[in-house]
Design a protein around this motif. Structure first.
Motif, PDB file in Angstrom:
ATOM      1  N   ARG A 129       0.838  -1.198   0.000  1.00  0.00           N
ATOM      2  CA  ARG A 129       0.000   0.000   0.000  1.00  0.00           C
ATOM      3  C   ARG A 129       0.873   1.248   0.000  1.00  0.00           C
ATOM      4  NH1 ARG A 129      -5.190   0.675   1.479  1.00  0.00           N
ATOM      5  NH2 ARG A 129      -5.266  -1.327   2.581  1.00  0.00           N
ATOM      6  N   LYS A 130       0.523   2.197  -0.858  1.00  0.00           N
ATOM      7  CA  LYS A 130       1.248   3.470  -0.897  1.00  0.00           C
ATOM      8  C   LYS A 130       0.310   4.609  -0.529  1.00  0.00           C
ATOM      9  CE  LYS A 130       2.532   5.459  -4.804  1.00  0.00           C
ATOM     10  NZ  LYS A 130       3.310   5.730  -6.046  1.00  0.00           N
ATOM     11  N   LEU A 131       0.771   5.461   0.374  1.00  0.00           N
ATOM     12  CA  LEU A 131       0.028   6.651   0.778  1.00  0.00           C
ATOM     13  C   LEU A 131       0.891   7.873   0.511  1.00  0.00           C
ATOM     14  CD1 LEU A 131      -1.351   5.364   4.185  1.00  0.00           C
ATOM     15  CD2 LEU A 131      -2.642   5.609   2.073  1.00  0.00           C
ATOM     16  N   VAL A 132       0.296   8.880  -0.084  1.00  0.00           N
ATOM     17  CA  VAL A 132       1.025  10.096  -0.443  1.00  0.00           C
ATOM     18  C   VAL A 132       0.523  11.249   0.403  1.00  0.00           C
ATOM     19  CG1 VAL A 132       1.575  11.703  -2.304  1.00  0.00           C
ATOM     20  CG2 VAL A 132       1.353   9.263  -2.795  1.00  0.00           C
ATOM     21  N   PHE A 133       1.461  11.923   1.071  1.00  0.00           N
ATOM     22  CA  PHE A 133       1.123  13.059   1.926  1.00  0.00           C
ATOM     23  C   PHE A 133       1.573  14.385   1.300  1.00  0.00           C
ATOM     24  CE2 PHE A 133       2.314   9.540   4.982  1.00  0.00           C
ATOM     25  CZ  PHE A 133       1.024   9.069   5.101  1.00  0.00           C
ATOM     26  N   GLY A 134       1.742  14.376  -0.007  1.00  0.00           N
ATOM     27  CA  GLY A 134       2.206  15.556  -0.736  1.00  0.00           C
ATOM     28  C   GLY A 134       3.275  15.133  -1.730  1.00  0.00           C
ATOM     29  N   PRO A 135       3.739  16.043  -2.570  1.00  0.00           N
ATOM     30  CA  PRO A 135       4.729  15.696  -3.594  1.00  0.00           C
ATOM     31  C   PRO A 135       6.096  15.337  -3.029  1.00  0.00           C
ATOM     32  CG  PRO A 135       4.390  18.069  -3.518  1.00  0.00           C
ATOM     33  CD  PRO A 135       3.343  17.472  -2.634  1.00  0.00           C
ATOM     34  N   ASP A 136       6.313  15.620  -1.742  1.00  0.00           N
ATOM     35  CA  ASP A 136       7.636  15.410  -1.156  1.00  0.00           C
ATOM     36  C   ASP A 136       7.633  14.484   0.055  1.00  0.00           C
ATOM     37  OD1 ASP A 136       6.205  17.087   0.442  1.00  0.00           O
ATOM     38  OD2 ASP A 136       7.663  18.721   0.476  1.00  0.00           O
ATOM     39  N   PHE A 137       6.545  13.685   0.214  1.00  0.00           N
ATOM     40  CA  PHE A 137       6.424  12.870   1.425  1.00  0.00           C
ATOM     41  C   PHE A 137       5.451  11.725   1.139  1.00  0.00           C
ATOM     42  CE2 PHE A 137       5.089  13.140   6.229  1.00  0.00           C
ATOM     43  CZ  PHE A 137       5.777  11.965   6.481  1.00  0.00           C
ATOM     44  N   LYS A 138       5.927  10.486   1.244  1.00  0.00           N
ATOM     45  CA  LYS A 138       5.049   9.341   1.000  1.00  0.00           C
ATOM     46  C   LYS A 138       5.540   8.140   1.804  1.00  0.00           C
ATOM     47  CE  LYS A 138       7.579   7.906  -3.142  1.00  0.00           C
ATOM     48  NZ  LYS A 138       7.500   7.670  -4.608  1.00  0.00           N
ATOM     49  N   ILE A 139       4.685   7.140   1.900  1.00  0.00           N
ATOM     50  CA  ILE A 139       5.032   5.907   2.623  1.00  0.00           C
ATOM     51  C   ILE A 139       4.520   4.715   1.833  1.00  0.00           C
ATOM     52  CG2 ILE A 139       2.913   6.088   3.999  1.00  0.00           C
ATOM     53  CD1 ILE A 139       4.308   4.571   6.226  1.00  0.00           C
ATOM     54  N   THR A 140       5.302   3.652   1.846  1.00  0.00           N
ATOM     55  CA  THR A 140       4.883   2.397   1.229  1.00  0.00           C
ATOM     56  C   THR A 140       4.954   1.310   2.287  1.00  0.00           C
ATOM     57  OG1 THR A 140       5.892   3.124  -0.847  1.00  0.00           O
ATOM     58  CG2 THR A 140       5.250   0.832  -0.704  1.00  0.00           C
ATOM     59  N   ILE A 141       3.874   0.559   2.436  1.00  0.00           N
ATOM     60  CA  ILE A 141       3.782  -0.493   3.444  1.00  0.00           C
ATOM     61  C   ILE A 141       3.726  -1.845   2.738  1.00  0.00           C
ATOM     62  CG2 ILE A 141       2.420  -1.437   5.354  1.00  0.00           C
ATOM     63  CD1 ILE A 141       1.252   1.407   5.715  1.00  0.00           C
ATOM     64  N   HIS A 142       4.667  -2.719   3.072  1.00  0.00           N
ATOM     65  CA  HIS A 142       4.708  -4.060   2.503  1.00  0.00           C
ATOM     66  C   HIS A 142       4.344  -5.058   3.598  1.00  0.00           C
ATOM     67  CE1 HIS A 142       7.158  -3.077  -1.235  1.00  0.00           C
ATOM     68  NE2 HIS A 142       7.147  -1.946  -0.559  1.00  0.00           N
ATOM     69  N   ARG A 143       3.370  -5.886   3.308  1.00  0.00           N
ATOM     70  CA  ARG A 143       2.971  -6.920   4.282  1.00  0.00           C
ATOM     71  C   ARG A 143       2.448  -8.123   3.503  1.00  0.00           C
ATOM     72  NH1 ARG A 143       2.276  -6.874   9.764  1.00  0.00           N
ATOM     73  NH2 ARG A 143       0.865  -8.418  10.644  1.00  0.00           N
ATOM     74  N   TYR A 144       3.243  -9.201   3.474  1.00  0.00           N
ATOM     75  CA  TYR A 144       2.849 -10.369   2.689  1.00  0.00           C
ATOM     76  C   TYR A 144       3.686 -11.587   3.044  1.00  0.00           C
ATOM     77  CZ  TYR A 144       6.369  -7.734   0.035  1.00  0.00           C
ATOM     78  OH  TYR A 144       7.460  -6.970  -0.333  1.00  0.00           O
ATOM     79  N   VAL A 145       3.190 -12.743   2.599  1.00  0.00           N
ATOM     80  CA  VAL A 145       3.928 -14.002   2.639  1.00  0.00           C
ATOM     81  C   VAL A 145       4.067 -14.449   1.191  1.00  0.00           C
ATOM     82  CG1 VAL A 145       3.932 -16.401   3.403  1.00  0.00           C
ATOM     83  CG2 VAL A 145       3.010 -14.630   4.906  1.00  0.00           C
ATOM     84  N   LEU A 146       5.281 -14.762   0.757  1.00  0.00           N
ATOM     85  CA  LEU A 146       5.540 -15.098  -0.639  1.00  0.00           C
ATOM     86  C   LEU A 146       5.843 -16.586  -0.799  1.00  0.00           C
ATOM     87  CD1 LEU A 146       7.855 -12.069  -1.442  1.00  0.00           C
ATOM     88  CD2 LEU A 146       5.433 -12.293  -1.992  1.00  0.00           C
ATOM     89  N   ARG A 147       5.545 -17.079  -1.978  1.00  0.00           N
ATOM     90  CA  ARG A 147       5.824 -18.485  -2.260  1.00  0.00           C
ATOM     91  C   ARG A 147       7.281 -18.698  -2.669  1.00  0.00           C
ATOM     92  NH1 ARG A 147       0.886 -20.653  -2.080  1.00  0.00           N
ATOM     93  NH2 ARG A 147      -0.895 -19.379  -2.723  1.00  0.00           N
ATOM     94  N   GLU A 148       7.937 -17.645  -3.149  1.00  0.00           N
ATOM     95  CA  GLU A 148       9.344 -17.719  -3.528  1.00  0.00           C
ATOM     96  C   GLU A 148      10.076 -16.511  -2.949  1.00  0.00           C
ATOM     97  OE1 GLU A 148       9.692 -17.954  -7.745  1.00  0.00           O
ATOM     98  OE2 GLU A 148       8.642 -19.871  -7.907  1.00  0.00           O
TER      99      GLU A 148
END
Length: 313
Positions: free
Chosen positions: A29-48
């Motif tokens: 998930r990516k959230l943008v708080f303006g053109p100069d500030f953002k966050i990306t959240i990774h949460r998963y279980v992968l098969r490889e």
């Protein structure tokens, strides 16, 4: 995120990428708080196994990246084309603050819950948020112009809990973006408060090759905690002068090589004592202490309790 979606043949909708069933289970998930500030959240279980390559922008620190890896499983990271180096040790999680001109490769293991957060922010925005009237040399380097840097911090329980709570926020709430922004600022406060406490020292420029060597040296230090590090030997491994190695290591990890080793040693001792499978003597001898009174004094200095009392606490 867009390139990753194309690679796994998925789509991004409203800043959310749901991992396809044949790849694994979870989301980005990516959230943008303006053109100069953002966050990306990774949460998963992968098969490889997942390998993420972060290429240098070639523009210096036009963007600051703060990477929070809160898993208890080992994280492997490299800043060059060398073999991956295990970063985390036991339940140690990683916080990495880096300029945008260092390339890196991170490998995440399959069949394990992956949870990490990446905050990307431009120096002027961060400087405004911090609003420090007299920043130390570390904050000056990070919020300055055109600097190359890499800093690592250990992750306290408070930060781990905050990351866990952020993952549980209901993003269907109309004010979720606003609430998440508050939490991200709290996250930044926790890491930059620790960085603000580091001592002032002239900043040494670092490149991807230096970063790779430093991680190799760190791995060398913690690979056998029963043997104290020898600076001369580590400098040869790193292909650096002893002076350069000591300066860059302390700058990057916030501690001298020996103090870092001693801290890792005591954390390992605490881990073994909490398991309840080893006596104080066994733990002390395993970590290279021939004098158990000396071991007890050092342990108590770190944890406020002697080893025996700690094991029962």
């Amino acid at each position: 995120m867009t390139y990753f979606a194309r690679h796994i043949q998925a789509t991004v909708q409203n800043g959310l990428l749901v991992i396809p069933d044949h790849i694994g289970d979870g989301y980005i998930r990516k959230l943008v708080f303006g053109p100069d500030f953002k966050i990306t959240i990774h949460r998963y279980v992968l098969r490889e196994d997942l390998v993420i390559k972060r290429q240098t922008s070639g523009l210096g620190n036009d963007l600051i990246t703060v990477f929070f890896y809160s898993n208890e499983q080992a994280l492997e990271i490299t800043f060059n084309d060398e073999p991956h180096v295990q970063f985390s040790h036991r339940d140690e999680s990683a916080i990495q603050v880096t300029s945008n001109d260092l390339s890196s490769t991170i490998r995440f293991p399959a069949h394990q819950l992956i949870h990490y957060v990446v905050v990307a922010i431009k120096p002027p925005r961060l400087k405004d948020l911090l609003a420090v009237s007299e920043p130390n040399s570390v904050l000056q380097t990070i919020t300055g112009s055109g600097n190359s840097f890499l800093f690592f911090e250990s992750m306290a329980a408070e930060t781990k809990l905050l990351l866990k709570n952020m993952a549980a926020i209901d993003m269907n709430d109309r004010l979720s973006n606003f609430y998440m922004q508050i939490k991200v600022q709290e996250l930044l406060y926790l890491v930059f408060h620790k960085l603000s406490l580091r001592e002032n020292a002239a900043h040494q420029t670092i490149n991807s090759a230096d970063a790779e060597r430093l991680l190799s040296i760190r791995n060398e230090i913690i690979s056998d905690l029963s043997v104290p590090p020898v600076i001369r030997e580590l400098a040869q491994v790193a292909a650096m002068s002893e002076t350069k190695l000591k300066q860059l290591f302390k700058q990057t990890f916030g501690s001298t090589i020996y103090n870092y080793y001693q801290q890792a040693r005591m954390e390992e001792a605490a881990f073994l004592l909490k398991q309840g499978k080893h006596s104080v003597g066994e733990v002390g001898y395993e970590l290279g202490f021939s004098n158990l009174s000396h071991f007890s004094r050092i342990f108590e200095k770190h944890y406020g309790l002697n080893p025996k009392r700690y094991s029962y606490s």
